[in-house]
Structure formats: C-alpha cells, structure tokens
Design a protein around this motif. Structure first.
Motif, PDB file in Angstrom:
ATOM      1  N   ASP A  77     -13.889 -37.472  14.038  1.00 44.56           N
ATOM      2  CA  ASP A  77     -12.952 -36.910  13.067  1.00 44.56           C
ATOM      3  C   ASP A  77     -13.557 -35.694  12.376  1.00 44.56           C
ATOM      4  OD1 ASP A  77     -11.031 -38.785  13.704  1.00 44.56           O
ATOM      5  OD2 ASP A  77     -11.531 -40.128  12.031  1.00 44.56           O
ATOM      6  N   LYS A  90     -13.344 -32.760  14.774  1.00 47.01           N
ATOM      7  CA  LYS A  90     -11.963 -32.269  14.843  1.00 47.01           C
ATOM      8  C   LYS A  90     -11.633 -31.425  13.613  1.00 47.01           C
ATOM      9  CE  LYS A  90      -9.949 -35.926  17.669  1.00 47.01           C
ATOM     10  NZ  LYS A  90      -8.986 -37.036  17.704  1.00 47.01           N
ATOM     11  N   GLU A  91     -12.011 -31.916  12.456  1.00 48.51           N
ATOM     12  CA  GLU A  91     -11.728 -31.181  11.224  1.00 48.51           C
ATOM     13  C   GLU A  91     -12.448 -29.836  11.204  1.00 48.51           C
ATOM     14  OE1 GLU A  91     -12.431 -31.752   6.470  1.00 48.51           O
ATOM     15  OE2 GLU A  91     -11.917 -33.533   7.629  1.00 48.51           O
TER      16      GLU A  91
END
Length: 146
Positions: free
Chosen positions: A49, A52-53
């Motif tokens: 995550d 991705k961010e």
C-alpha cells in the motif's frame, strides 16, 4: 536548420514515448483514456500500500508538470504555425520559437526520466523487471497496431 530541429524533436519524442509509459495513472482500467500508458500500479504485482501511494503521488505530480510543459509547448507550436503561414522571411521570429520548443521538449524528457528514476527507487528489483517486461510488451503491441 529546420530539418535538424525537426529530427531532434522526433528523436526526443521517441525517447519521451518510451519513458512516458508510467506517466498517467488513470482510473477504470490499466490504460489511460487514450489507451496509451498502462498504470504501473495495475501491472506490477505485489505492491505494498505504501508503494502504491508513493507511485500514485509521484506519477500525479509528474503528470501535472508534464501537462504544464506540454501546454507551453503547444502555445509555442501555435505561434510557429502562425509565422510559418506568413509570407516572407520570418526567421527572426521563428528561430527563437524553434529554440523554445526544443527546450520545452528537453524539459519534458528530463521530467519523464527523473520520474522513471524515482519509480525505480520505489520498486524492488523484481518489480522493476516486471515493469520493464510489461513496457517492452506494450511497445511491441503498440508497434504492431501501426
């Protein structure tokens, strides 16, 4: 002189296309609205995550910078077109515009390369390999359509 500038721009455009592969994260599928650039977060597996961010933030900021440069470049190209349509020798006005257009293209290419470097810093070695393979396949598929 015009041919040299044109050849330089075509070469830079080809380079830009190669590096722009990850520039446009879009919603609704792995490709942007025009179907040109797959979203790296959708084609690289096992992204955390946090990765991705970081990638989405990085690519959005880069896209905004590139879009701004492209708008400036289009304005210069519009000016060039106006002077090219005029009678007589317009070189005093055109040559600085040619230089500005080329400078903007260099800035776009540099931005895209810097983004590629930043993307590489976020991805693991295996993820970079996966992305490069997908990029290679995308270019091969894109060239077959032409």
């Amino acid at each position: 002189m015009k041919r040299i500038v044109l050849l330089a721009l075509v070469s830079l455009f080809a380079f830009q296309c190669t590096l722009s592969y990850a520039q446009n994260p879009r919603h609704g599928g792995p490709h942007d609205r025009q179907g040109r650039h797959p979203d790296i977060t959708k084609i690289v597996s096992n992204l955390s995550d946090a990765q991705k961010e970081k990638l989405e933030t990085l690519m959005e900021a880069s896209r905004q910078r590139v879009d701004k440069l492209r708008r400036q470049q289009q304005a210069v190209r519009d000016s060039i077109a106006l002077y090219m349509d005029r009678d007589g020798n317009q070189s005093k006005k055109l040559y600085p515009l040619f230089d500005r257009e080329a400078k903007l293209q260099v800035e776009i290419s540099r931005e895209m390369y810097n983004t590629k470097v930043r993307i590489d810093e976020v991805l693991t070695k295996e993820q970079r390999q996966q992305f490069r393979q997908a990029s290679k396949e995308h270019r091969k598929h894109k060239n077959k359509k032409k």
